[in-house]
Design a protein around this motif. Sequence first.
Motif, PDB file in Angstrom:
ATOM      1  N   TYR A   1      44.358  49.336  45.791  1.00 33.74           N
ATOM      2  CA  TYR A   1      43.724  48.772  44.596  1.00 33.74           C
ATOM      3  C   TYR A   1      44.695  48.079  43.648  1.00 33.74           C
ATOM      4  O   TYR A   1      44.277  47.291  42.813  1.00 33.74           O
ATOM      5  N   LEU A   2      45.982  48.375  43.764  1.00 33.28           N
ATOM      6  CA  LEU A   2      46.911  47.683  42.862  1.00 33.28           C
ATOM      7  C   LEU A   2      47.678  46.571  43.563  1.00 33.28           C
ATOM      8  O   LEU A   2      47.749  45.450  43.068  1.00 33.28           O
ATOM      9  N   SER A   3      48.229  46.905  44.729  1.00 31.67           N
ATOM     10  CA  SER A   3      49.200  45.988  45.325  1.00 31.67           C
ATOM     11  C   SER A   3      48.633  44.611  45.704  1.00 31.67           C
ATOM     12  O   SER A   3      49.276  43.602  45.442  1.00 31.67           O
ATOM     13  N   PRO A   4      47.468  44.533  46.339  1.00 30.62           N
ATOM     14  CA  PRO A   4      46.981  43.192  46.667  1.00 30.62           C
ATOM     15  C   PRO A   4      46.258  42.509  45.497  1.00 30.62           C
ATOM     16  O   PRO A   4      45.785  41.396  45.646  1.00 30.62           O
ATOM     17  N   CYS A   5      46.184  43.179  44.360  1.00 24.07           N
ATOM     18  CA  CYS A   5      45.452  42.635  43.209  1.00 24.07           C
ATOM     19  C   CYS A   5      46.120  41.353  42.711  1.00 24.07           C
ATOM     20  O   CYS A   5      47.338  41.299  42.557  1.00 24.07           O
ATOM     21  N   VAL A   6      45.331  40.309  42.487  1.00 27.31           N
ATOM     22  CA  VAL A   6      45.907  39.055  42.024  1.00 27.31           C
ATOM     23  C   VAL A   6      45.280  38.630  40.696  1.00 27.31           C
ATOM     24  O   VAL A   6      45.229  37.457  40.355  1.00 27.31           O
ATOM     25  N   CYS A   7      44.788  39.617  39.944  1.00 25.42           N
ATOM     26  CA  CYS A   7      44.168  39.329  38.645  1.00 25.42           C
ATOM     27  C   CYS A   7      45.188  38.650  37.738  1.00 25.42           C
ATOM     28  O   CYS A   7      46.366  39.008  37.726  1.00 25.42           O
ATOM     29  N   ALA A   8      44.717  37.692  36.969  1.00 20.64           N
ATOM     30  CA  ALA A   8      45.629  36.929  36.108  1.00 20.64           C
ATOM     31  C   ALA A   8      46.214  37.790  34.987  1.00 20.64           C
ATOM     32  O   ALA A   8      47.124  37.353  34.292  1.00 20.64           O
ATOM     33  N   CYS A   9      45.704  39.013  34.818  1.00 25.39           N
ATOM     34  CA  CYS A   9      46.271  39.854  33.762  1.00 25.39           C
ATOM     35  C   CYS A   9      47.640  40.391  34.166  1.00 25.39           C
ATOM     36  O   CYS A   9      48.362  40.936  33.343  1.00 25.39           O
ATOM     37  N   LEU A  10      48.009  40.252  35.436  1.00 28.43           N
ATOM     38  CA  LEU A  10      49.313  40.744  35.882  1.00 28.43           C
ATOM     39  C   LEU A  10      50.407  39.728  35.576  1.00 28.43           C
ATOM     40  O   LEU A  10      50.183  38.525  35.622  1.00 28.43           O
ATOM     41  N   SER A  11      51.571  40.266  35.269  1.00 28.61           N
ATOM     42  CA  SER A  11      52.720  39.395  35.038  1.00 28.61           C
ATOM     43  C   SER A  11      53.955  40.023  35.668  1.00 28.61           C
ATOM     44  O   SER A  11      54.269  41.158  35.334  1.00 28.61           O
ATOM     45  N   PRO A  12      54.634  39.375  36.587  1.00 32.48           N
ATOM     46  CA  PRO A  12      54.314  38.066  37.159  1.00 32.48           C
ATOM     47  C   PRO A  12      53.177  38.192  38.170  1.00 32.48           C
ATOM     48  O   PRO A  12      52.855  39.283  38.601  1.00 32.48           O
ATOM     49  N   ASN A  13      52.622  37.053  38.535  1.00 23.32           N
ATOM     50  CA  ASN A  13      51.491  37.083  39.453  1.00 23.32           C
ATOM     51  C   ASN A  13      51.669  36.044  40.567  1.00 23.32           C
ATOM     52  O   ASN A  13      50.860  35.144  40.725  1.00 23.32           O
ATOM     53  N   PRO A  14      52.761  36.166  41.343  1.00 22.27           N
ATOM     54  CA  PRO A  14      53.035  35.132  42.339  1.00 22.27           C
ATOM     55  C   PRO A  14      52.058  35.170  43.505  1.00 22.27           C
ATOM     56  O   PRO A  14      51.847  34.167  44.189  1.00 22.27           O
ATOM     57  N   ASP A  15      51.451  36.349  43.711  1.00 21.38           N
ATOM     58  CA  ASP A  15      50.606  36.494  44.891  1.00 21.38           C
ATOM     59  C   ASP A  15      49.333  35.664  44.821  1.00 21.38           C
ATOM     60  O   ASP A  15      48.753  35.338  45.840  1.00 21.38           O
ATOM     61  N   ARG A  16      48.893  35.353  43.607  1.00 20.19           N
ATOM     62  CA  ARG A  16      47.632  34.618  43.506  1.00 20.19           C
ATOM     63  C   ARG A  16      47.769  33.246  44.151  1.00 20.19           C
ATOM     64  O   ARG A  16      46.931  32.846  44.962  1.00 20.19           O
ATOM     65  N   ILE A  17      48.828  32.549  43.808  1.00 24.16           N
ATOM     66  CA  ILE A  17      49.026  31.212  44.363  1.00 24.16           C
ATOM     67  C   ILE A  17      49.268  31.290  45.866  1.00 24.16           C
ATOM     68  O   ILE A  17      48.710  30.517  46.645  1.00 24.16           O
ATOM     69  N   ARG A  18      50.069  32.283  46.261  1.00 29.08           N
ATOM     70  CA  ARG A  18      50.367  32.455  47.679  1.00 29.08           C
ATOM     71  C   ARG A  18      49.081  32.698  48.468  1.00 29.08           C
ATOM     72  O   ARG A  18      48.844  32.123  49.527  1.00 29.08           O
ATOM     73  N   LYS A  19      48.236  33.555  47.885  1.00 30.49           N
ATOM     74  CA  LYS A  19      46.980  33.879  48.547  1.00 30.49           C
ATOM     75  C   LYS A  19      46.071  32.648  48.633  1.00 30.49           C
ATOM     76  O   LYS A  19      45.467  32.383  49.677  1.00 30.49           O
ATOM     77  N   MET A  20      46.039  31.901  47.520  1.00 29.80           N
ATOM     78  CA  MET A  20      45.158  30.745  47.488  1.00 29.80           C
ATOM     79  C   MET A  20      45.575  29.717  48.533  1.00 29.80           C
ATOM     80  O   MET A  20      44.738  29.156  49.238  1.00 29.80           O
ATOM     81  N   ILE A  21      46.887  29.497  48.622  1.00 30.30           N
ATOM     82  CA  ILE A  21      47.371  28.512  49.594  1.00 30.30           C
ATOM     83  C   ILE A  21      47.093  28.977  51.018  1.00 30.30           C
ATOM     84  O   ILE A  21      46.668  28.197  51.875  1.00 30.30           O
ATOM     85  N   SER A  22      47.284  30.269  51.237  1.00 28.31           N
ATOM     86  CA  SER A  22      46.998  30.802  52.562  1.00 28.31           C
ATOM     87  C   SER A  22      45.519  30.633  52.900  1.00 28.31           C
ATOM     88  O   SER A  22      45.159  30.256  54.021  1.00 28.31           O
TER      89      SER A  22
END
Lengths: 327, 418
Positions: free
Chosen positions: B325-346
Amino acid sequence: MRKLREMLDKADINQFRFWTQIFFFALFIYGGWWALNWSERLPVFACAFVQDRCGSCYLLGLQHQMTAPVSRMFSLAGLGILTGFLTFLIWFVLLNKAWCGYACPLGTLQDWITKIRSGIGVRRSQYSETGFKRLKRIKYALLILLILIPLAIGNTIFGSGLSHEFEIPFCMICPGRTVLPIFNADFSQLMIDFSTSTKMILTALGMAVTGGFFVGAFVKKRFFCLFCPMSALQYLLSRLSVLRLVKDGGKCTRCNNCVQVCDVGIRQIAENMEKGDILQDDCMLCLKCVAACPENDCLQLKFLNIPVFRSTDTGFFCRMEKKERGI
Amino acid sequence: MASEEQSRMAQSIRMHLAMETEDVLGRISMDEAPQAMGYFYRKLRQFFQQPEGLGHFDKPGIGTFCAQVPLELIEAAGARPVRLCMAAGIWDQAGGELLPAKSCSVVKAMAGMAASQLFFSGVCAVVAPTTCDGKKKCADLIETMGIAVHRLEMPPSKLSRAARNYWRESVETFMAQLQGWTKQKITRKSLHTAIHRRLMATEQFRRLCRLQTKGVLRAVDYFLVTQTGFFDDVEAWTLALSDLCAELEARVAEGRGIEKQNRPRMLLTGSPVLFPNIKVPLWIEQAGGPIVTDELCSATDMFHDAPAYDETCLHDMVSALCDRYLSPCVCACLSPNPDRIRKMISLCRQARVDGVVYQTFSGCLSYAMERNAVAKALADEKLPLLYIETDAGFEDQGQLSTRIDAFIESVQAKRRNF
């Protein structure tokens, strides 16, 4: 071909490993019964103190060879050291660190102790992340020592040569020497030798390590492997192997499943998002991480660049369902 | 007197909600809807039009905010999780009187929902992860209305060791609280069963996602399915989902729906799509661009991941859930949040996406602030992005649907030129 692929994707790797380990254990401990003798330069703890073994550990030979004076090592006699190393390398290159996870009898023994522990419902203890980093270095220190100490016998480093009783310093403290012969009903190594003070110290240390081996293996998974100099030597050469563990960071969702199932708790595998080889020095290629990864092709085991076992969505759910039935 | 006024208000909100639900469902054309979708339409109608139905759950309901609450724990404790993130226009209005006008419509809607007390007869307590400021203050507000609130403290980052330890402790506190509420102990067995049920749901959800990438399911339907997953019993949901997948697979086998394959393929990201506010996917779909994949906490981010553990002891299972529940979370409230972009591109690569629609609710600052970084990363991938700022309600239809139409047309034109 597609059928085979599918079968491999859904493979129950833990079961496969369990039986492979039994096979190798029997081979290394009782192989002599069938007059088998593989090699004296194996990259596993196939201990030379086991009577009915079918091969033996390279570290023993290495320590013996290191007792020669340096001048002799650079003569023709050095060829022996070189061929010994090359034989070891050939064996190693084939299976990389899977030797640890699938073949090492001492590792297998620890896995059995783990099975007993989880069977009686005791939960494992884990390393703190900083403690883990610090402990990791010990195996490199042991590797250096097991070369330097024998060197001090044939060469005058301390003014005069060291006593020949230090010929195989690591073997003296290795739990493989004390524990594995037991399976041949040979308890002779389980003792402290009082004949000389050096022997007494070394064998006493060996007994202490043996005790630690059992306690450690019960508390933590693969406790001894963290200190294993063979593992250190293997890691230094692992880039040469034809068997590689590869991660495609782009496919990783950082779900951390791989760390959750890892026996030694390697965090790198979840945190490294670069594409490429991610084998770490404590990894034993048990492949639990590949089995627990639900992203297609994120983790792959490649032999000569051909994916042998890879993470798949279907395989993951198939294995988890099996686990559910198991409880 | 006050209570009489309150109940009158509740009555009126209830009526409006029923109308709003009907209006939204009415906008979805039923011509090509798969038969198996009937289950989801029915469930949504039932849920939004007879909110007291919540009280008829066979188990106590526990309301949750966001996508970081370990639902398996709630289920293992013998309760039923109901994710309260829903964005009805009428709730938004009601909440506008309680929170500043600039707060985002989801937060306002949830405050309005609590004020109208519709769902709360069936929900014995609320779990609120400390995600964005809006949600945190909304939880505070709900607590003043006399509803039991447990704050599931979330670290501001997920990458550090400190964050992991903090989260672990926070989840353990939550477990204790849960067992106090339901008077039922979370055992090795009950947790194992709960995890297994969610795993089966995840398996079916991923099957649906694969079909979604083929463009055979309408985006609106897809979001209705995920929204139903917010409150439905997980086993019933899984079953309905597998029926739906089977029907869609049969369609694929017949070759139906495939003719739409060369329409511009869209990815939707940003603030979540929350029923009844499904206008953006609706308009994207109507403009002729199927949404083939998404990066939204109401869909893939909530249902895609599955935990794994080696030994089936309670400690290891909880540990696996913490990570899930925490590690794959890409909510924008996290800082830093590099996984969101990585996930989106993937996702864009896997689903061969042609364009990205980025929606934020006005007031949802963290998602609005991440826009530039996302736009830059997508530009590097040569993917166009449409940024939309919107609210609950259909007032901005004219303006927004024109922009969406234009965007999709331009993506289409670009594709033709290639």
